[in-house]
Design an enzyme around this catalytic site. Structure first.
Site, PDB file in Angstrom:
ATOM      1  CD  GLU A 175      -3.198  -0.625   1.940  1.00 48.21           C
ATOM      2  OE1 GLU A 175      -2.960  -0.333   3.479  1.00 48.21           O
ATOM      3  OE2 GLU A 175      -4.497  -1.691   1.623  1.00 48.21           O
ATOM      4  CD  GLU A 378      -4.126  -5.625   2.706  1.00 52.21           C
ATOM      5  OE1 GLU A 378      -4.990  -4.633   3.658  1.00 52.21           O
ATOM      6  OE2 GLU A 378      -3.042  -5.865   3.095  1.00 52.21           O
TER       7      GLU A 378
HETATM    8  C1  BG6 Z   1      -4.560  -2.293   4.625  1.00 53.48           C
HETATM    9  C2  BG6 Z   1      -2.641  -2.822   5.005  1.00 53.48           C
HETATM   10  O1  BG6 Z   1      -4.569  -1.169   4.950  1.00 53.48           O
HETATM   11  O2  BG6 Z   1      -5.620  -2.758   5.598  1.00 53.48           O
HETATM   12  C3  BG6 Z   1      -3.263  -3.914   6.678  1.00 53.48           C
HETATM   13  O3  BG6 Z   1      -2.225  -3.483   4.620  1.00 53.48           O
HETATM   14  C4  BG6 Z   1      -4.651  -3.563   7.528  1.00 53.48           C
HETATM   15  O4  BG6 Z   1      -2.184  -4.496   7.111  1.00 53.48           O
HETATM   16  C5  BG6 Z   1      -5.761  -4.002   6.600  1.00 53.48           C
HETATM   17  O5  BG6 Z   1      -4.608  -4.675   8.310  1.00 53.48           O
HETATM   18  C6  BG6 Z   1      -6.702  -3.718   7.192  1.00 53.48           C
HETATM   19  O6  BG6 Z   1      -6.791  -2.385   7.860  1.00 53.48           O
HETATM   20  P1  BG6 Z   1      -6.742  -3.054  10.018  1.00 53.48           P
HETATM   21  O7  BG6 Z   1      -6.328  -1.645   9.952  1.00 53.48           O
HETATM   22  O8  BG6 Z   1      -8.177  -3.043   9.998  1.00 53.48           O
HETATM   23  O9  BG6 Z   1      -6.469  -3.737  10.352  1.00 53.48           O
END
Ligand code: BG6
Length: 480
Positions: A175, A378
Site C-alpha cells: 500500500e 486484501e
Molecule cells: C491495509 C493493510 O491497510 O488494510 C493491512 O495493508 C491492514 O496491514 C488492512 O491490516 C486492514 O486495516 P485495519 O486497520 O483494519 O487492520
C-alpha cells in the site's frame, strides 16, 4: 466456470500483525513495535522506543511465530492455494543497516515456506509491509534518505537469493500510496511512519517530504525488480496499491474533475511502478506547487527497467468527492476523506461497503494497464465478535458473497485478468490502523482481546466452512 482452473484462492496477513516474537530469534525493533493499542476513536500512540508499562499489541500479536504449523494446517484445511504474508525486515536485518543477515530469521522463513509447500500452498510474499527497522528511522530519517534504497535492495536480494526456489510471487512495498492520503489529517504521521519510516518535523512541507520518500521507494522497488529477475527469471514481482475508487458526488462536471484528480493521486503510485515513468499530470502538479522530488542521474532509467510484472491491490471501500471543499468533511474511518455516499452502508469502523466498486476497480486497472495480471491481495470486513459469535458470522459471509460475485462479473463479463484472491486477515490478527484485536477479519477466531487477555487458542468460524466450499467449487458455490 468463471474462475480459471488454476485460480489462486487464499488469504493474506502481514508479519507484524500476527507473528509476535518481536524480540525473539535475533529480531530487531520495527516501527510496528513502538505503536500502542488504540481503537476506532483513539489513535495509536507512536512512542520513542519501547517504553515500560505501554501496551504494544504487535509484540505478541497472535504468536504465529510459534503457531505457524497449526495455522498453516488450518489454511490447508480450507483449501488455500496461496497464502500472502510478509517477511519481517527486522528478522533478517535487525537494524536495517547490518553487514550480514541474521541466520535465525532466515531459517524461520525457510521452515515456514517448507510448511506451506508441504500443504501445496503457494507463498505470495511482501517485502515491506509497514515493518521498517526502527533504526533506519532514527539514524537515517527513513526513506527521505536515499541510503534506505540500498538497505532495502540488500534486504530484497538477500531474500531473493535465499528463497529463490521456494517463492515465486513477490511484492515490494505494501500500500505504497497510503502515505499520500489525508496528509494533513491526524492519521498522517502514522502512515508516514509505517510506509516510509518518516517522522514529519514541525512545520515542514509534508507533501514535499512524501514525494521524495515515494521517489526513493520507486527506485528501490525498481532495483529490486531488476535484481530479482537476474536471480530467478521466473520471479513475478508486483506493486501493491490501496485501491479506493473515488466517485464524483454528482454529475456536475466539476465533481468529475475532482474525482479524476483524486484517482490521479492513487494512480501516481501505480504509474511509477507499472509504466515506469512519471506522467505529465504529476510533473505539472509538482511544477505548479514546487513539490518535485530530487531525481538523480540514472533514477528514471532504473524505474523504466524495473517495471513490475503484475498488479496487486487491497480493496475495502470506495470514496466519493465533491468539487466544493466545504462538503468533503466525511472521514470514512480516517482512511478517505470526501462526502458520504448515501447509497452505501458502512462497517462499524466507518468503512463504506461497496462490492460493485470492486468490479469497477478491476476494470479501471485492466483498462489503464493493458490487461495486466492482477491479484486482490486484501479484501474483508472487520467485525466485533466474541467466541460466542463464531457459529453465525453471516455478515462476513454476506460481505464476501457480494464481493466475489462482482469479481466473477469482472472476469466473465469484462474479461479482466484476475489470478488470485486473498481475503485480509484470514485469521484474526492485530489491526494495523487501530492496533485492536477486536477488529476481527478472520475465518479463524483467535482467543485474545484488546487488553491482551486470552489463551490464543484458535476456533473455526462458520465462514471457515463457507470459504472452504467456495474454494472447493472454484467460486461457483457462494451459497450460505
Ligand atoms: C491495509 C493493510 O491497510 O488494510 C493491512 O495493508 C491492514 O496491514 C488492512 O491490516 C486492514 O486495516 P485495519 O486497520 O483494519 O487492520
Amino acid at each position: 466456470m468463471a474462475f480459471p482452473k488454476n485460480f489462486l484462492w487464499g488469504g493474506a496477513v502481514a508479519a507484524h500483525q500476527l507473528e509476535g516474537g518481536w524480540d525473539q530469534g535475533g529480531k530487531g525493533i520495527s516501527v510496528a513495535d513502538v505503536m500502542t493499542g488504540g481503537d476506532a476513536h483513539t489513535l495509536r500512540e507512536i512512542t520513542d522506543g519501547v517504553l515500560p508499562g505501554k501496551n504494544y499489541p504487535n509484540h505478541e500479536a497472535i504468536d504465529f511465530y510459534h503457531h505457524y504449523k497449526e495455522d498453516i494446517a488450518l489454511f490447508a484445511e480450507m483449501g488455500f492455494k496461496c497464502f500472502r504474508t510478509s517477511i519481517a525486515w527486522t528478522r533478517i536485518f535487525p537494524n536495517g543497516d547490518d553487514e550480514t543477515p541474521n541466520e535465525e530469521g532466515l531459517k524461520f522463513y525457510d521452515d515456514m515456506f517448507d510448511e506451506m509447500k508441504k500443504h501445496g500452498i503457494e507463498p505470495i510474499i511482501t517485502l515491506c509491509h509497514f515493518e521498517l527497522p526502527l533504526n533506519l528511522v532514527n539514524k537515517y530519517g527513513g526513506f527521505r534518505n536515499r541510503k534506505c534504497i540500498d538497505f532495502f535492495v540488500k534486504f530484497a536480494v538477500t531474500c531473493f537469493e535465499r528463497y529463490k526456489n521456494k517463492v515465486k510471487y513477490w511484492l515490494t512495498f505494501n500500500e505504497i500510496n497510503n502515505q499520500g492520503r489525508n496528509i494533513d489529517a491526524a492519521f498522517a504521521p502514522f502512515t508516514a511512519l509505517t510506509n516510509s519510516g518518516i517522522k514529519y518535523a514541525e512545520g515542514e512541507n509534508r507533501r514535499k517530504v512524501m514525494y521524495q520518500a515515494a521517489h526513493n521507494e520507486f527506485v528501490a522497488s525498481a532495483k529490486a525488480v531488476i535484481e530479482g529477475h537476474k536471480i530467478n527469471p521466473d520471479f513475478q514481482i508486483g506493486c501493491m496499491i490501496q485501491m479506493t475508487p473515488y466517485y464524483p458526488e454528482t454529475c456536475n462536471p466539476d465533481d468529475q474533475i475532482k474525482s479524476l484528480k483524486e484517482m490521479d493521486s492513487i494512480f501516481f503510485f501505480a504509474d511509477a511502478q507499472v509504466r515506469g515513468h512519471y506522467s505529465n499530470y504529476i510533473k505539472k502538479y509538482w511544477e505548479l506547487n514546487d513539490l518535485a522530488p530530487q531525481i538523480e542521474d540514472g533514477d528514471l532509467e532504473i524505474m523504466q527497467q524495473g517495471k513490475v510484472d503484475y498488479f496487486t491491490f487491497s480493496y475495502y471501500m470506495s470514496g466519493a468527492v465533491s468539487a466544493d471543499p466545504a462538503k468533503n468533511d466525511s472521514e470514512n474511518g480516517g482512511i478517505t476523506s470526501g462526502v458520504k455516499n448515501p447509497y452505501l452502508k458502512s462497517s462499524d469502523w466507518g468503512w463504506p461497503i461497496d462490492p460493485v466498486g470492486l468490479r469497477y476497480t478491476l476494470n479501471i486497472i485492466a483498462e489503464r494497464y493493458d490487461d495486466i495480471p492482477m491479484m486482490i491481495v486484501e479484501n474483508g470486513i472487520g467485525l466485533h465478535e466474541t467466541e460466542k459469535d463464531i457459529d453465525h458470522d453471516d455478515s462476513r459471509i454476506e460481505y464476501f458473497q457480494n464481493h466475489i460475485a462482482e469479481m466473477k462479473k469482472a472476469i466473465e463479463i469484462d474479461g479482466v485478468n484476475l489470478i488470485a484472491y486473498c481475503p485480509w486477515g484470514c485469521i484474526d490478527l492485530v489491526s494495523a490502523s487501530t492496533g485492536e484485536m477486536d477488529k476481527r477479519y478472520g475465518f479463524i477466531y483467535v482467543d485474545k482481546n484488546n487488553a491482551g487477555e486470552g489463551d490464543l487458542h484458535r476456533a473455526k468460524k462458520k465462514s471457515f466452512y463457507w470459504y472452504k466450499k467456495v474454494i472447493e467449487s472454484n467460486g461457483e458455490d457462494l451459497s450460505n
